[in-house]
Design a protein around this motif. Structure first.
Motif, PDB file in Angstrom:
ATOM      1  N   VAL A 177       0.856  -1.187   0.000  1.00  0.00           N
ATOM      2  CA  VAL A 177       0.000   0.000   0.000  1.00  0.00           C
ATOM      3  C   VAL A 177       0.889   1.234   0.000  1.00  0.00           C
ATOM      4  N   ARG A 178       0.265   2.346  -0.289  1.00  0.00           N
ATOM      5  CA  ARG A 178       1.038   3.592  -0.240  1.00  0.00           C
ATOM      6  C   ARG A 178       0.177   4.685   0.372  1.00  0.00           C
ATOM      7  N   PHE A 179       0.852   5.613   1.025  1.00  0.00           N
ATOM      8  CA  PHE A 179       0.199   6.826   1.489  1.00  0.00           C
ATOM      9  C   PHE A 179       0.849   7.934   0.684  1.00  0.00           C
ATOM     10  N   ALA A 180       0.029   8.751   0.028  1.00  0.00           N
ATOM     11  CA  ALA A 180       0.577   9.662  -0.991  1.00  0.00           C
ATOM     12  C   ALA A 180       0.116  11.097  -0.805  1.00  0.00           C
ATOM     13  N   PRO A 181       0.538  11.737   0.259  1.00  0.00           N
ATOM     14  CA  PRO A 181       0.103  13.118   0.471  1.00  0.00           C
ATOM     15  C   PRO A 181       0.783  14.102  -0.473  1.00  0.00           C
ATOM     16  N   SER A 182       0.098  15.188  -0.749  1.00  0.00           N
ATOM     17  CA  SER A 182       0.733  16.317  -1.427  1.00  0.00           C
ATOM     18  C   SER A 182       1.414  17.144  -0.344  1.00  0.00           C
TER      19      SER A 182
ATOM     20  N   LEU B 136       5.748   5.346   1.500  1.00  0.00           N
ATOM     21  CA  LEU B 136       5.399   6.771   1.602  1.00  0.00           C
ATOM     22  C   LEU B 136       5.800   7.459   0.305  1.00  0.00           C
ATOM     23  N   ARG B 137       4.826   8.111  -0.332  1.00  0.00           N
ATOM     24  CA  ARG B 137       5.088   8.809  -1.593  1.00  0.00           C
ATOM     25  C   ARG B 137       4.670  10.261  -1.429  1.00  0.00           C
ATOM     26  N   ILE B 138       5.514  11.141  -1.868  1.00  0.00           N
ATOM     27  CA  ILE B 138       5.184  12.561  -1.791  1.00  0.00           C
ATOM     28  C   ILE B 138       4.720  13.007  -3.170  1.00  0.00           C
ATOM     29  N   ASP B 139       3.456  13.382  -3.276  1.00  0.00           N
ATOM     30  CA  ASP B 139       2.869  13.787  -4.564  1.00  0.00           C
ATOM     31  C   ASP B 139       3.151  15.258  -4.843  1.00  0.00           C
ATOM     32  N   ASP B 140       4.358  15.504  -5.339  1.00  0.00           N
ATOM     33  CA  ASP B 140       4.770  16.898  -5.535  1.00  0.00           C
ATOM     34  C   ASP B 140       4.854  17.280  -7.006  1.00  0.00           C
TER      35      ASP B 140
ATOM     36  N   THR C  69       0.757  15.405 -15.053  1.00  0.00           N
ATOM     37  CA  THR C  69      -0.341  15.739 -14.138  1.00  0.00           C
ATOM     38  C   THR C  69      -0.414  14.694 -13.029  1.00  0.00           C
ATOM     39  N   TYR C  70      -1.192  15.013 -12.006  1.00  0.00           N
ATOM     40  CA  TYR C  70      -1.406  14.068 -10.893  1.00  0.00           C
ATOM     41  C   TYR C  70      -1.942  12.734 -11.403  1.00  0.00           C
ATOM     42  N   GLN C  71      -2.945  12.790 -12.307  1.00  0.00           N
ATOM     43  CA  GLN C  71      -3.569  11.541 -12.780  1.00  0.00           C
ATOM     44  C   GLN C  71      -2.531  10.607 -13.398  1.00  0.00           C
TER      45      GLN C  71
ATOM     46  N   ILE D 147      -5.642   2.880  -0.803  1.00  0.00           N
ATOM     47  CA  ILE D 147      -6.617   3.213   0.252  1.00  0.00           C
ATOM     48  C   ILE D 147      -6.534   4.711   0.473  1.00  0.00           C
ATOM     49  N   ARG D 148      -7.622   5.426   0.189  1.00  0.00           N
ATOM     50  CA  ARG D 148      -7.581   6.889   0.257  1.00  0.00           C
ATOM     51  C   ARG D 148      -8.984   7.429   0.459  1.00  0.00           C
ATOM     52  N   GLY D 149      -9.057   8.742   0.642  1.00  0.00           N
ATOM     53  CA  GLY D 149     -10.335   9.385   0.921  1.00  0.00           C
ATOM     54  C   GLY D 149     -11.275   9.340  -0.276  1.00  0.00           C
TER      55      GLY D 149
ATOM     56  N   ASP E 246     -12.804  11.539  -1.674  1.00  0.00           N
ATOM     57  CA  ASP E 246     -12.679  12.645  -2.633  1.00  0.00           C
ATOM     58  C   ASP E 246     -11.904  12.197  -3.876  1.00  0.00           C
ATOM     59  N   HIS E 247     -11.260  11.035  -3.800  1.00  0.00           N
ATOM     60  CA  HIS E 247     -10.531  10.517  -4.964  1.00  0.00           C
ATOM     61  C   HIS E 247     -11.281   9.415  -5.698  1.00  0.00           C
ATOM     62  N   ARG E 248     -12.519   9.139  -5.231  1.00  0.00           N
ATOM     63  CA  ARG E 248     -13.268   8.034  -5.844  1.00  0.00           C
ATOM     64  C   ARG E 248     -13.402   8.233  -7.352  1.00  0.00           C
TER      65      ARG E 248
HETATM   66  N1  GLU Z   1      -1.796  13.340  -3.395  1.00  0.00           N
HETATM   67  C1  GLU Z   1      -3.219  13.164  -3.254  1.00  0.00           C
HETATM   68  C2  GLU Z   1      -3.743  14.007  -2.131  1.00  0.00           C
HETATM   69  O1  GLU Z   1      -2.998  14.416  -1.282  1.00  0.00           O
HETATM   70  C3  GLU Z   1      -3.593  11.732  -2.947  1.00  0.00           C
HETATM   71  C4  GLU Z   1      -3.408  10.888  -4.123  1.00  0.00           C
HETATM   72  C5  GLU Z   1      -3.910   9.492  -3.990  1.00  0.00           C
HETATM   73  O2  GLU Z   1      -4.032   8.958  -2.887  1.00  0.00           O
HETATM   74  O3  GLU Z   1      -4.118   8.892  -5.030  1.00  0.00           O
HETATM   75  O4  GLU Z   1      -4.925  14.271  -2.090  1.00  0.00           O
END
Ligand code: GLU
Length: 335
Positions: free
Chosen positions: A4-9, A38-42, A112-114, A130-132, A134-136
């Motif tokens: 799994v990954r957690f990918a915060p901006s 842990l991935r940083i979405d920058d 882009t993010y996508q 696994i994420r919020g 809002d990304h569905r």
């Molecule tokens: N980087 C995105 C955010 O912080 C999350 C991306 C993802 O989980 O796919 O909202």
């Protein structure tokens, strides 16, 4: 194997909703003997805050969420993102590369993010995203991109969002929207962690329950030894009796200050103070002193004022227990 990954901006201190994702990913990895990356979405310069990635790393450390791999910064993988975009994207009139309706590469060549998210989930062999919720809306497209690139997409799991107590989007005005806010409010990390574990993977949006969080804070402080508690507050362990009455670390710091940095106040209660001194000199313990003074109708408020310079604070017996005898005598010395 589960990955799994957690990918915060990197937008600054973690939002409580983001922390919920982090904890949920960690729990899922642990339950399945998997790895957490842990991935940083920058990829989006407009959302990158100076020091944002460092804030996230220290937030996760504070919260006690470990990662097995990373941090991987998406900005370091631009070459790979571009290469993937060229495999599946079609150029448009402005010079961007598109996949259906979605921009993969901007005309200036930045991903882009996508695109970046799909390519990284694929390359890093993520099995569950696994994420919020809002990304569905992104899941279908990201899965399609990964299939187009010739791989099997991960399973997407979206959890409900954490909203403010009033049901609106969690923000600064709710008093506790980020981990930095909670840390500043003196909520111990164990309490925040326990609260997020309790929420688990909410199916629907949930309202932040600050009173539950405060209750967990009391429980977390009660579980610390005197030494640990004093160390968190940054005071000598002798002060522990007053710290024990505090509901959070900020209150504990205020209580400690009352005994360590008393304010000088004129107190006019010679009889009570005289009796107090006799009891202390006689070696009566803190609870006994309070009991005896009460029995003779002594002015307990005056004793508190003399000892701390404040009208309110931790329980009086605890103040007495936290101070060495010579301080008790010096502060009640009528001169
Ligand atoms: N980087 C995105 C955010 O912080 C999350 C991306 C993802 O989980 O796919 O909202």
């Amino acid at each position: 194997m589960v990955r799994v990954r957690f990918a915060p901006s990197p937008t600054g201190s973690l939002h409580l909703g983001g922390a919920l994702s982090a904890v949920a990913n960690r729990s899922f990895a642990d339950e399945h003997g998997g790895a957490f990356l842990l991935r940083i979405d920058d990829t989006d310069p407009a959302r990158n805050v100076e020091g944002g990635a460092e804030a996230i790393v220290s937030d996760l450390e504070w919260l006690g969420v470990r990662w097995d791999e990373g941090p991987v910064r998406q900005s370091e993988r631009h070459v790979r993102h571009r290469e993937a975009a060229h495999l599946v994207g079609e150029p448009d009139a402005e010079g961007a590369l598109r996949f259906g309706q979605t921009t993969l590469l901007r005309p200036d060549g930045t991903p882009t993010y996508q695109l970046a998210s799909a390519v990284d989930d694929m390359d890093l062999e993520i099995t569950h995203v696994i994420r919020g919720s809002d990304h569905r809306a992104n899941a279908e497209l990201q899965a399609a991109l990964i299939r187009a690139l010739g791989a099997e997409p991960p399973e997407y799991v979206h959890h409900g969002l954490l909203l403010g107590e009033d049901g609106s989007k969690l923000s600064k005005r709710h008093g506790a929207s980020s981990l930095a806010d909670l840390r500043e409010a003196g909520i111990p990390p164990e309490a925040v962690h326990a609260y997020l574990v309790e929420l688990g993977l909410p199916k629907h949006d949930v309202h932040l329950d600050l009173s539950r969080l405060r209750r967990l804070s009391i429980e977390a402080l009660a579980a610390l030894s005197d030494e640990e508690l004093a160390e968190r507050v940054g005071v000598p362990v002798s002060v522990a009796p007053v710290l024990r009455g505090a509901r959070d670390l900020r209150e504990a710091r205020e209580y400690a200050k009352q005994v360590l940095e008393p304010e000088r106040v004129e107190v006019d209660a010679p009889e009570t103070l005289q009796r107090f001194r006799e009891l202390v000199e006689g070696g009566v313990d803190a609870r006994g002193v309070v009991r005896e003074l009460k029995a003779v109708g002594g002015d307990l408020k005056a004793v508190r004022l003399a000892l701390t310079g404040r009208e309110r604070g931790p329980e009086l017996w605890a103040v007495i227990a936290a101070l060495p005898r010579e301080d008790l005598l010096a502060r009640t010395d009528l001169g």
